[in-house]
Design a protein around this motif. Structure first.
Motif, PDB file in Angstrom:
ATOM      1  N   CYS A  20       0.767  -1.246   0.078  1.00 40.97           N
ATOM      2  CA  CYS A  20      -0.069   0.123   0.104  1.00 40.97           C
ATOM      3  C   CYS A  20       0.810   1.196  -0.159  1.00 40.97           C
ATOM      4  O   CYS A  20       1.654   1.300   0.716  1.00 40.97           O
ATOM      5  CB  CYS A  20      -1.000  -0.064   1.390  1.00 40.97           C
ATOM      6  SG  CYS A  20      -1.954   1.483   1.626  1.00 40.97           S
ATOM      7  N   CYS A  23       0.130   3.334   3.703  1.00 38.82           N
ATOM      8  CA  CYS A  23       0.669   2.997   4.954  1.00 38.82           C
ATOM      9  C   CYS A  23       1.886   1.942   4.724  1.00 38.82           C
ATOM     10  O   CYS A  23       2.492   1.779   5.687  1.00 38.82           O
ATOM     11  CB  CYS A  23      -0.587   2.333   5.951  1.00 38.82           C
ATOM     12  SG  CYS A  23      -0.955   0.597   5.111  1.00 38.82           S
ATOM     13  N   CYS A  42      -7.014  -1.289   0.531  1.00 38.48           N
ATOM     14  CA  CYS A  42      -5.922  -1.601   1.646  1.00 38.48           C
ATOM     15  C   CYS A  42      -6.660  -2.076   2.820  1.00 38.48           C
ATOM     16  O   CYS A  42      -7.440  -1.422   3.560  1.00 38.48           O
ATOM     17  CB  CYS A  42      -4.845  -0.554   1.705  1.00 38.48           C
ATOM     18  SG  CYS A  42      -4.050  -0.965   3.359  1.00 38.48           S
ATOM     19  N   CYS A  45      -5.360   0.260   6.263  1.00 38.21           N
ATOM     20  CA  CYS A  45      -5.794   1.749   6.479  1.00 38.21           C
ATOM     21  C   CYS A  45      -7.105   1.956   5.716  1.00 38.21           C
ATOM     22  O   CYS A  45      -7.444   3.183   5.503  1.00 38.21           O
ATOM     23  CB  CYS A  45      -4.507   2.648   5.910  1.00 38.21           C
ATOM     24  SG  CYS A  45      -4.144   2.561   4.288  1.00 38.21           S
TER      25      CYS A  45
HETATM   26 ZN   LIG Z   1      -2.802   1.087   3.448  1.00 44.22          ZN
END
Ligand SMILES: [Zn+2]
Length: 52
Positions: A20, A23, A42, A45
């Motif tokens: 991702c 994050c 994701c 997050c």
């Molecule tokens: Zn993420």
């Protein structure tokens, strides 16, 4: 009795470990989505992102 393991290997082979960009955590995503450049969610997050 390899039916279940066949399905399992197909499912896992269709998934790709993707990082991702928000994050920077890794999550398994559908390889077809990665290949087609579709948005992925994701699980860490909950951000939507597209791999370049
Ligand atoms: Zn993420």
């Amino acid at each position: 009795m390899s039916y279940f393991s066949d399905i399992l290997s197909k499912v896992t082979s269709n998934q790709k470990n993707t990082q991702c960009p928000i994050c920077h955590k890794f999550a398994r995503q559908d390889a077809h989505k990665v290949a087609k450049g579709l948005a992925m969610l994701c699980p860490h997050c909950h951000a939507l992102f597209v791999k370049p």
